[in-house]
Design a protein around this motif. Structure first.
Motif, PDB file in Angstrom:
ATOM      1  N   ILE A   1       0.911  -1.292  -0.070  1.00 48.71           N
ATOM      2  CA  ILE A   1       0.103  -0.034  -0.014  1.00 48.71           C
ATOM      3  C   ILE A   1       0.994   1.174   0.112  1.00 48.71           C
ATOM      4  O   ILE A   1       0.825   2.293  -0.686  1.00 48.71           O
ATOM      5  CB  ILE A   1      -0.958  -0.008   1.243  1.00 48.71           C
ATOM      6  CG1 ILE A   1      -1.888  -1.113   0.927  1.00 48.71           C
ATOM      7  CG2 ILE A   1      -1.594   1.325   1.304  1.00 48.71           C
ATOM      8  CD1 ILE A   1      -2.890  -1.357   2.282  1.00 48.71           C
ATOM      9  N   LEU A   2       1.828   1.363   0.805  1.00 51.02           N
ATOM     10  CA  LEU A   2       2.763   2.484   1.014  1.00 51.02           C
ATOM     11  C   LEU A   2       3.457   2.664  -0.352  1.00 51.02           C
ATOM     12  O   LEU A   2       3.658   3.781  -1.022  1.00 51.02           O
ATOM     13  CB  LEU A   2       3.983   1.861   1.907  1.00 51.02           C
ATOM     14  CG  LEU A   2       4.726   3.043   2.588  1.00 51.02           C
ATOM     15  CD1 LEU A   2       3.453   3.752   3.494  1.00 51.02           C
ATOM     16  CD2 LEU A   2       5.670   2.523   3.544  1.00 51.02           C
ATOM     17  N   TRP A   3       3.647   1.416  -1.446  1.00 48.40           N
ATOM     18  CA  TRP A   3       4.284   1.413  -2.493  1.00 48.40           C
ATOM     19  C   TRP A   3       3.466   2.130  -3.356  1.00 48.40           C
ATOM     20  O   TRP A   3       3.976   2.681  -4.366  1.00 48.40           O
ATOM     21  CB  TRP A   3       4.806  -0.073  -2.840  1.00 48.40           C
ATOM     22  CG  TRP A   3       5.520  -0.349  -3.805  1.00 48.40           C
ATOM     23  CD1 TRP A   3       5.287  -0.492  -5.449  1.00 48.40           C
ATOM     24  CD2 TRP A   3       7.139  -0.242  -3.847  1.00 48.40           C
ATOM     25  NE1 TRP A   3       6.431  -0.559  -6.076  1.00 48.40           N
ATOM     26  CE2 TRP A   3       7.457  -0.776  -5.072  1.00 48.40           C
ATOM     27  CE3 TRP A   3       7.932  -0.360  -2.861  1.00 48.40           C
ATOM     28  CZ2 TRP A   3       8.899  -1.061  -5.157  1.00 48.40           C
ATOM     29  CZ3 TRP A   3       9.340  -0.414  -3.081  1.00 48.40           C
ATOM     30  CH2 TRP A   3       9.674  -0.737  -4.326  1.00 48.40           C
ATOM     31  N   MET A   4       2.238   2.021  -3.470  1.00 44.42           N
ATOM     32  CA  MET A   4       1.420   2.398  -4.405  1.00 44.42           C
ATOM     33  C   MET A   4       0.860   3.941  -4.079  1.00 44.42           C
ATOM     34  O   MET A   4       0.560   4.726  -5.008  1.00 44.42           O
ATOM     35  CB  MET A   4       0.143   1.526  -4.333  1.00 44.42           C
ATOM     36  CG  MET A   4       0.270   0.243  -4.939  1.00 44.42           C
ATOM     37  SD  MET A   4       0.939   0.418  -6.525  1.00 44.42           S
ATOM     38  CE  MET A   4      -0.350   0.867  -7.469  1.00 44.42           C
ATOM     39  N   ILE A   5       1.164   4.436  -2.906  1.00 43.19           N
ATOM     40  CA  ILE A   5       0.740   5.652  -2.644  1.00 43.19           C
ATOM     41  C   ILE A   5       1.207   6.769  -3.515  1.00 43.19           C
ATOM     42  O   ILE A   5       0.367   7.695  -4.128  1.00 43.19           O
ATOM     43  CB  ILE A   5       1.216   6.083  -1.039  1.00 43.19           C
ATOM     44  CG1 ILE A   5       0.217   5.297  -0.189  1.00 43.19           C
ATOM     45  CG2 ILE A   5       1.269   7.593  -0.993  1.00 43.19           C
ATOM     46  CD1 ILE A   5       0.264   5.832   1.341  1.00 43.19           C
ATOM     47  N   PRO A   6       2.522   6.982  -3.915  1.00 48.71           N
ATOM     48  CA  PRO A   6       2.751   7.981  -4.956  1.00 48.71           C
ATOM     49  C   PRO A   6       2.270   7.884  -6.005  1.00 48.71           C
ATOM     50  O   PRO A   6       1.603   8.923  -6.528  1.00 48.71           O
ATOM     51  CB  PRO A   6       4.437   7.654  -5.200  1.00 48.71           C
ATOM     52  CG  PRO A   6       4.877   6.970  -4.103  1.00 48.71           C
ATOM     53  CD  PRO A   6       3.795   6.065  -3.480  1.00 48.71           C
ATOM     54  N   VAL A   7       1.948   6.872  -6.694  1.00 52.74           N
ATOM     55  CA  VAL A   7       0.989   6.554  -7.857  1.00 52.74           C
ATOM     56  C   VAL A   7      -0.245   7.221  -7.521  1.00 52.74           C
ATOM     57  O   VAL A   7      -0.840   8.014  -8.503  1.00 52.74           O
ATOM     58  CB  VAL A   7       1.046   5.160  -8.346  1.00 52.74           C
ATOM     59  CG1 VAL A   7       0.174   5.152  -9.585  1.00 52.74           C
ATOM     60  CG2 VAL A   7       2.476   4.669  -8.634  1.00 52.74           C
TER      61      VAL A   7
ATOM     62  N   SER B   1      -2.111  19.436 -15.545  1.00 53.20           N
ATOM     63  CA  SER B   1      -1.590  18.845 -16.556  1.00 53.20           C
ATOM     64  C   SER B   1      -0.340  18.056 -16.765  1.00 53.20           C
ATOM     65  O   SER B   1      -0.077  17.057 -17.409  1.00 53.20           O
ATOM     66  CB  SER B   1      -1.340  20.192 -17.457  1.00 53.20           C
ATOM     67  OG  SER B   1      -2.401  20.808 -17.436  1.00 53.20           O
ATOM     68  N   VAL B   2       0.578  18.453 -15.683  1.00 54.11           N
ATOM     69  CA  VAL B   2       2.073  17.616 -15.913  1.00 54.11           C
ATOM     70  C   VAL B   2       1.513  16.149 -15.466  1.00 54.11           C
ATOM     71  O   VAL B   2       1.923  14.997 -15.975  1.00 54.11           O
ATOM     72  CB  VAL B   2       2.815  18.274 -14.894  1.00 54.11           C
ATOM     73  CG1 VAL B   2       4.155  17.493 -14.788  1.00 54.11           C
ATOM     74  CG2 VAL B   2       3.465  19.823 -15.423  1.00 54.11           C
ATOM     75  N   MET B   3       0.621  16.089 -14.268  1.00 54.46           N
ATOM     76  CA  MET B   3       0.510  14.844 -13.850  1.00 54.46           C
ATOM     77  C   MET B   3      -0.272  14.145 -14.799  1.00 54.46           C
ATOM     78  O   MET B   3      -0.175  12.845 -15.007  1.00 54.46           O
ATOM     79  CB  MET B   3      -0.125  15.041 -12.457  1.00 54.46           C
ATOM     80  CG  MET B   3       0.497  15.782 -11.459  1.00 54.46           C
ATOM     81  SD  MET B   3       1.942  15.176 -10.841  1.00 54.46           S
ATOM     82  CE  MET B   3       3.045  16.064 -10.227  1.00 54.46           C
ATOM     83  N   ALA B   4      -1.154  14.805 -15.298  1.00 53.57           N
ATOM     84  CA  ALA B   4      -2.167  14.044 -16.423  1.00 53.57           C
ATOM     85  C   ALA B   4      -1.266  13.446 -17.485  1.00 53.57           C
ATOM     86  O   ALA B   4      -1.679  12.455 -18.150  1.00 53.57           O
ATOM     87  CB  ALA B   4      -3.277  15.167 -16.748  1.00 53.57           C
ATOM     88  N   SER B   5      -0.349  14.281 -17.902  1.00 56.37           N
ATOM     89  CA  SER B   5       0.592  13.743 -18.949  1.00 56.37           C
ATOM     90  C   SER B   5       1.340  12.517 -18.607  1.00 56.37           C
ATOM     91  O   SER B   5       1.427  11.536 -19.579  1.00 56.37           O
ATOM     92  CB  SER B   5       1.449  14.728 -19.538  1.00 56.37           C
ATOM     93  OG  SER B   5       2.378  15.031 -18.667  1.00 56.37           O
ATOM     94  N   ALA B   6       1.591  12.466 -17.258  1.00 55.67           N
ATOM     95  CA  ALA B   6       2.437  11.478 -16.816  1.00 55.67           C
ATOM     96  C   ALA B   6       1.434  10.135 -16.828  1.00 55.67           C
ATOM     97  O   ALA B   6       1.725   9.086 -17.181  1.00 55.67           O
ATOM     98  CB  ALA B   6       3.078  11.823 -15.386  1.00 55.67           C
ATOM     99  N   VAL B   7       0.357  10.496 -16.234  1.00 54.36           N
ATOM    100  CA  VAL B   7      -0.580   9.232 -16.237  1.00 54.36           C
ATOM    101  C   VAL B   7      -1.032   8.765 -17.458  1.00 54.36           C
ATOM    102  O   VAL B   7      -0.966   7.495 -17.936  1.00 54.36           O
ATOM    103  CB  VAL B   7      -1.800   9.637 -15.302  1.00 54.36           C
ATOM    104  CG1 VAL B   7      -3.100   8.559 -15.424  1.00 54.36           C
ATOM    105  CG2 VAL B   7      -1.412  10.143 -14.326  1.00 54.36           C
ATOM    106  N   PHE B   8      -1.374   9.589 -18.341  1.00 55.33           N
ATOM    107  CA  PHE B   8      -1.862   9.296 -19.896  1.00 55.33           C
ATOM    108  C   PHE B   8      -0.739   8.588 -20.559  1.00 55.33           C
ATOM    109  O   PHE B   8      -0.999   7.614 -21.157  1.00 55.33           O
ATOM    110  CB  PHE B   8      -2.221  10.445 -20.540  1.00 55.33           C
ATOM    111  CG  PHE B   8      -2.759  10.329 -22.008  1.00 55.33           C
ATOM    112  CD1 PHE B   8      -3.979   9.944 -21.886  1.00 55.33           C
ATOM    113  CD2 PHE B   8      -2.002  10.661 -22.869  1.00 55.33           C
ATOM    114  CE1 PHE B   8      -4.696   9.900 -23.170  1.00 55.33           C
ATOM    115  CE2 PHE B   8      -2.686  10.325 -24.109  1.00 55.33           C
ATOM    116  CZ  PHE B   8      -3.845  10.131 -24.359  1.00 55.33           C
TER     117      PHE B   8
END
Lengths: 281, 295, 440, 362
Positions: free
Chosen positions: A26-32, A248-255
């Protein structure tokens, strides 16, 4: 760890260890999760605060803006073309050479094998400058070929395939030989189908590597319309930070991550299984 | 006993045909550039403008006295020293933890592997954000505790570990998968025998599991060393080598020298140094590994 | 933004691209930094309607594409600022050499000395760009070895951007409404402490993370204020580890040591902190003026009362760091006469619209613009009129990017890793000497 | 067509000579079994015939054609491997027709041959299964089927039954024998199991250390072994080979003196006072109170119709007797063994037979 029956206290330990692992995961996934959350928040809100894991106030404008830019989908396309062709070529080249090393006898075999293995120790970063000048001389920068070609001869790939082919029972090949199969038929109809797990693993790792390659595309693909996702994202992170905002930066990363994550989820079961057959020997 | 004797069917023509694609590409894109790189390193060779002058080993002399070069070597070694053991250990621990059957463990395996598929740009973005002292994930925590947020990426001692942390998060998947594969091949009977021998969990690990997977362990360590020596993206994107060159790595310096300062000859000399360094370390590893095997 | 509106724009953008794609236009590639703001300005066709560096340059390109009569089409490639010159250099090898590119005057000698740029005097004469209209200093920046290589476009310098409300709260606003700024190192620290006490905020916000080197610009300004040239005019020697240098560095270190500025801020973070009313003074360039002004006026930011001030003469003469954005034509054997013509037309168009660019806050380099009433009417311009005279640039020497980067790294070490000023300067001197050694 | 000739065929790996030189004629339609202990070179010999091993010296002919330089795929032989060597990714059907496809055989012909082979081996229900879904016996049948559809001149079997359990082995043994009758093709069969050799072969070739020790029909080899090795290899339980000294030589008769016993034998050749080995099949020995050979019983095995007595001779030499009498001695008893009907083999110091046989072998 074992299917053998365990005592009660050992079982308890197992459960505690599993619990700890889950907590760690769970800790591992938090940043994502956090990044996904931010990509779903309006930029104005993010200017105020980036805290929290609930995307509220909620918006998908950040994604809309991306698609509108048209560059990100184009970069995705390039990454796909590069990753797919690199993967295909690595698989072909590695398995051909691996078969020869594993199953055929020829002069200088040991020497050639050593030369191949020595390539493991030549870091790409040690040759990227001469490569850069070579492709410049040929006028081949900003092409898919330039992004793919230097990454096709992968010693570790040949090594993996050699190991795998060595483990295939020799009788199969002999049987095929008596079945009038030529070496190429043996390779194509017998060895390759048998090595699907190893090929899947090698392919998957090559794909991930190609997708994530940074330094070489950074210097070779200088046209914005030839960027791969990795380089493209790096290029807009700065630009976006100036203009469009964090969301937008985050969206670009996710996308940009979505396709490969989806691919991973589809193929993940092959990863461990394939490695087991290929490298574990 | 059939087939045990000969090393392979003698078919030189076919074999060379099969090897041709690999060695052709290998020669053009690896061997030749390696020699060309050395050739370039003997020149004052500029990236743009075509200035080339043969200067012998002057670049190497310069390297010898270049403090920043030694600093980047030190940083790179430090980074390798930080990541390789921790990565190997973490990968092993995770592999032990998620090895086995069941849906939950399959999900856990996916979780730990998943971060490997992200591109370096995404990973560094995520971790730069997490560790930011301004907008970071931990800032609310610091505030709640009433502590001034720690500025990880600008801290002289914490910057490199921060990059190592991000690298760990990013890269543990592959070694974990390798370990999982190796664990899957340890004969079950060994564990059962140990169980009957009343072996403790720890001694099972130490006496059975670890010896059984030691080839994989060696493979992981060698791959890690080769991989981590080439660190570029994380440092370039997270700290740009800062603060005060504390995280500037060799590859970054090569890139800067070649592509920012146009000193391709000098950069090539550094690349040769990187090659020698990695070659030495890989050899050392293999030698140690072999020695361990003989013992 | 409403989705319906967004979709409408999307449709429009697609339609426009479609039309442009079919026309037989002469495409010229345009290489620049300043960010990517297609989302907000992709469809703005009048530069006058845009704001900020990114917005205005985007709109200028749009406007040229829409209005030019020679069938030219500018295709913009936006490059991240940090990688811009690496990418530009790489194009000479990778083969997509741009037709028009932005270049700092500090970087120009690297390219012009290696014959990588097209001399422009003849072209300017042909399209009617009057070089006599340029401020002499700007023209000098664009010239090396008596050859004109660039169209100077602005003079940009460091400024103090001020939150007037906070200053008032601290009692630093004079009767006439002007801002009271320190005139000596001691005063800077004492005023800063007082400010902090009265407002509970940071006195100064600025990029402090090594990415922009904002404090190197301030340090260089302090050096010039003390009458020391950081680099000799022939580009062979650097005067860094000097008593003057140490004084300047000690002051900068004291700012952080006394907690007058937040070391954790990167470039956007510093801007955000200023707009969020968390600092009295933002040390940043002229390029921010228009943006901060409109943010303050929009009412969305915490910052309400925005003012600009020249960097004061803390060590004597109020010299301040400056550089210049210029437009160049990289040399390209494969460029056709039509493309050259189109590129020159675009450069001329940019020159004609120099005023639009000046709206960002940059100082204009055209005497006719400076003298114009519109320019005088721009907000805050009178506040920092003196900057034009105080502006000081490094001499025209090669490898200034490497020098700047090395100095940034070593100077920032003072507050990021606690290095003593003398040690930081020694390191800077050494790094810079090593680079200068390579200069021919 | 299916005639196989080996002319002084030899094989060496580097300096290690594995097969010093073998000459052998295998007739068309013959079922020949190569038998010998592991490492005797029988598999290597087979693989040389198949073309899977290079021939160092001599010549192999198949159907009168020298094939030394002919690739395995062109020799017209089919082979059944010990581990079946079925292609795991192909169905039974695909496994069986792979060779024909490579030959470019017409589809109709392939189908016909597949049907025939599947019917012979009763494989019809399994044609679409993958090998891993089959039992060991079924897999072996597929492996044989794969050889059959090729209709080769020569079938080669490399210990094909050694991975099967005992019952299945017996069953498959008969099936292969039946198959041979039905197809009438030349078959060369390698095994280390003398029972398989005895039950299946038209002719047996006994190999030791890369040399042919003896070639002949099973009965010839059983009744008239050319040497003590062949005698010891064929027949179960193993023949008793007891050391002794040749005395009382007449023209054709002599006596072998054992420790504590004298056995009259018929010989040709041999020297008075020479050390010899007396070969007595266990069924030759009977229990008789006045028997000439004393022994002490170690183990008694009752196998139903027969009983095996393991005993030790006064000289310390072990001996086995196969008895049919209802009364049995107990462990530790001293018994006396007599010689019943059956051949008394005598081998000289080199192990060569000097036994005199009456008339031709039956």
């Amino acid at each position: 760890m074992s299917t053998a029956r365990r005592t009660g206290s050992a079982r308890t330990t197992d459960i505690i260890l599993l619990g700890l692992t889950v907590a760690f995961a769970i800790l591992w996934m938090i940043p994502v999760v956090w990044v996904v959350t931010m990509s779903l928040k309006p930029n104005v809100e993010l200017m105020r605060s980036t805290a929290g894991f609930i995307p509220w106030p909620f918006t998908i404008d950040n994604y809309f803006n991306l698609v509108k830019l048209a560059t990100v989908p184009r970069w995705l396309m390039h990454s796909f073309i590069v990753a797919v062709s690199m993967t295909a070529l690595v698989l072909i080249v590695s398995s051909l050479a691996g078969y020869a090393f594993a199953r055929l006898d020829f002069p200088f075999k040991r020497t050639l094998f050593l030369i191949m293995i020595a390539g493991l120790m030549v870091p790409e970063q040690a040759v990227f400058i001469p490569l850069f000048t070579m492709f410049a001389d040929w006028g081949m920068h900003n092409t898919h070929a330039a992004l793919v070609a230097p990454r096709v001869a992968v010693p570790i790939g040949v090594f993996l395939m050699t190991q795998f082919f060595r483990a295939v029972p020799r009788e199969l090949e002999e049987a095929a030989e008596l079945d009038h199969a030529s070496y190429f038929t043996i390779f194509w109809r017998i060895m390759l189908p048998l090595s699907v797990p190893a090929l899947t693993t090698l392919g998957l790792f090559t794909f991930i590597f190609a997708w994530n390659d940074f330094l070489w595309p950074l210097v070779s693909a200088t046209k914005a319309e030839m960027f791969t996702v990795t380089v493209g994202l790096a290029s807009i992170q700065g630009n976006f930070a100036f203009s469009e905002g964090l969301g937008s930066v985050m969206a670009s990363a996710v996308f940009a991550s979505l396709p490969i994550v989806i691919l991973f989820l589809i193929f993940q079961r092959f990863i461990v299984a394939g490695v087991a057959m290929g490298a574990g020997k | 006993m059939s087939g045990g004797g000969s090393p392979g069917r003698r078919a030189p023509g076919t074999a060379f045909l099969f090897l041709a694609p690999f060695f052709a590409i290998y020669a053009v894109f690896l061997v030749y550039p390696l020699f060309k790189g050395f050739w370039i390193s003997l020149h004052d060779w500029e990236l743009a403008g075509g200035y080339r002058e043969y200067i012998g080993f002057l670049n190497y002399q310069d390297l010898w006295t270049d403090k920043l070069f030694w600093r980047t070597i030190r940083n790179t070694l430090l980074f390798v020293a930080m990541t390789v053991p921790t990565m190997t250990l973490l990968a092993l621990m995770l592999a032990l933890a998620v090895h086995g059957t069941g849906r939950l463990k399959a999900i856990l395996r996916s979780v730990f592997f998943m971060s490997s598929v992200f591109s370096v740009t995404v990973v560094t973005l995520v971790w730069s954000m997490v560790l930011s002292a301004d907008q970071g994930l931990l800032v609310p925590l610091w505030n709640a505790l009433g502590i001034k947020p720690v500025n990880f990426l600008a801290h002289p001692l914490l910057a490199m570990p921060s990059i190592a942390l991000a690298t760990l998060w990013w890269g543990v998947g592959l070694p974990m998968a390798l370990f999982l594969a190796a664990l899957g091949q340890v004969p079950q009977e060994l564990y059962e025998a140990a169980e009957l021998d009343h072996a403790s969990r720890w001694s099972v690990l130490r006496r059975i599991t670890l010896p059984s997977i030691r080839h994989t362990l060696l493979l992981v360590v060698v791959l890690q060393i080769i991989g981590q020596f080439q660190i570029f993206g994380q440092a370039q994107l997270m700290t740009q080598g800062g603060p005060a060159n504390r995280t500037r790595t060799l590859v970054q310096y090569i890139y800067d020298t070649g592509f920012r300062d146009w000193q391709v000859g000098y950069a090539s000399a550094m690349a040769m140094a990187l090659f020698l360094l990695m070659f030495g370390f890989s050899m050392l590893q293999l030698w140690l590994g072999r020695k361990g095997d003989d013992a | 933004m409403h989705h319906s509106k967004l979709l409408a724009r999307l449709a429009l953008a697609t339609a426009l691209t479609g039309v442009a794609g079919t026309a037989s236009a002469v495409e010229i590639s345009f290489f620049r930094f300043f960010g990517d703001c297609q989302t907000d300005y992709g469809t703005v066709m009048k530069a006058a309607e845009a704001n900020g560096e990114c917005g205005i340059i985007t709109a200028l390109a749009n406007q040229f594409n829409a209005e030019n009569t020679i069938g030219a089409k500018v295709v913009t490639q936006t490059v991240d600022w940090g990688a811009y010159y690496d990418q530009l250099t790489a194009t000479y090898s990778t083969g997509n050499i741009p037709d028009v590119a932005v270049m700092h005057s500090s970087v120009l000698p690297n390219f012009s000395d290696r014959d990588l740029l097209v001399p422009l005097a003849d072209g300017f004469a042909k399209v009617g760009i009057d070089t006599a209209d340029f401020v002499p200093a700007a023209l000098k920046n664009a010239t090396t070895n008596d050859t004109l290589y660039a169209l100077p476009y602005d003079l940009h310098a460091l400024l103090f951007h001020v939150n007037v409300d906070l200053m008032a709260q601290a009692g630093f606003v004079n009767e006439d409404g002007s801002i009271k700024l320190p005139t000596s190192p001691e005063e800077l620290i004492s005023m800063g402490k007082e400010f902090k006490e009265k407002t509970g905020k940071f006195y100064i916000a600025t990029e402090s993370q090594s990415s922009e080197g904002m404090m190197v610009r301030l340090w260089e300004s302090f050096m010039w204020q003390q009458g020391v040239d950081v680099l000799s005019a022939d580009g062979k020697e650097a005067s860094i580890a000097t008593p003057e240098g140490e004084k300047a560095a000690a002051l900068i270190k004291a700012i952080y040591d006394e907690g007058l500025a937040n070391t954790a801020l990167d470039y956007p973070g510093a801007e955000q902190a200023f707009l969020n009313g968390e600092a009295g003074i933002l040390i940043n360039g002229t390029w921010g003026v228009d943006n901060y002004d409109s943010q303050a006026k929009s009412g969305k930011a915490v910052l309400k009362n925005y003012a600009v001030a020249n960097v004061p003469g803390i060590f004597g003469a109020p010299k301040v760091w400056a550089d210049s954005h210029m437009w160049v034509m990289p040399k390209d054997e494969g460029r056709t006469p039509e493309e050259t013509e189109a590129a020159l037309a675009f450069i001329k168009f940019l020159n004609d619209n120099n005023f639009q660019w000046a709206r960002t806050g940059h100082l204009s380099v055209r005497q006719s613009v400076i003298a114009s009433p519109e320019f005088a009417a721009l907000p805050h311009r009178s506040d920092f009129a003196a900057t034009a005279e105080n502006a000081t640039a490094l001499p025209v020497v090669q490898n200034q990017r490497g020098i700047f980067s090395a100095m940034t790294t070593d100077l920032n070490a003072m507050w990021l890793t606690g290095t003593e000023p003398a040690d930081a300067l020694a390191a800077m001197q050494e790094s810079v000497d090593q680079i200068l050694r390579r200069n021919r | 067509m299916g005639r196989v000739s080996l002319r002084d065929v030899s094989k060496s790996y580097g300096s290690a000579m594995v097969i010093p030189g073998v000459s052998l004629e295998i007739l068309e339609g013959e079922f020949v079994v190569f038998v010998g202990p592991s490492g005797c070179g029988k598999s290597t010999l087979l693989r040389m015939i198949a073309g899977l091993e290079d021939i160092t010296g001599g010549e192999v002919q198949i159907g009168g054609r020298p094939v030394n330089d002919v690739a395995a795929r062109d020799r017209g032989v089919a082979m059944v491997f010990q581990n079946y060597a079925l292609y795991p990714h192909m169905s039974v059907r695909e496994n069986m027709v792979f060779g024909l496809q490579n030959l470019g055989t017409a589809k109709a012909e392939i189908a016909a041959r597949l049907d025939r082979a599947a019917q012979i081996l009763q494989l019809e229900p399994y044609l679409d299964r993958k090998p891993r879904a089959l039992s060991g016996g079924q897999r072996q049948r597929v492996a044989i089927g794969r050889a059959i559809v090729r209709e080769p001149q020569v079938f080669l079997f490399d210990e094909p039954l050694s991975n099967l359990d005992a019952a299945l082995r017996v069953q498959m043994r008969t099936e292969i024998a039946k198959l041979h009758h039905r197809l009438g093709a030349t078959m060369i069969y390698v095994t280390h199991d003398q029972t398989e050799a005895m039950t299946m072969a038209d002719r047996i070739v006994v190999l030791r250390a890369g040399r042919i020790e003896q070639v002949g029909t099973p009965i010839e080899l059983y009744e008239r072994p050319a040497n003590s090795f062949v005698a010891g290899f064929l027949g179960a339980p193993k023949i008793n080979l007891i050391p002794g000294v040749l005395t009382a030589m007449q023209s054709r008769t002599a006596t072998v003196e054992l420790a504590g016993a004298r056995v009259p034998v018929q010989v040709i050749g041999g020297t008075e006072g020479a050390a010899v080995t007396l070969g007595l099949r266990p069924d030759v020995l009977t229990l008789h109170p006045d028997g000439p050979i004393p022994a002490i019983v170690d183990v008694v095995e009752e196998l139903g119709n027969v009983k095996l007595i393991y005993a030790t001779l006064p000289g310390g030499h072990p001996v086995v007797a196969e008895l049919r009498s209802p009364q049995l001695p107990k462990v530790g008893d001293t018994i006396r063994l007599a010689l019943g009907e059956g051949q008394r083999h005598v081998f000289d110091a080199d192990g060569q037979a000097i036994t005199l046989h009456d008339g031709p072998a039956t």
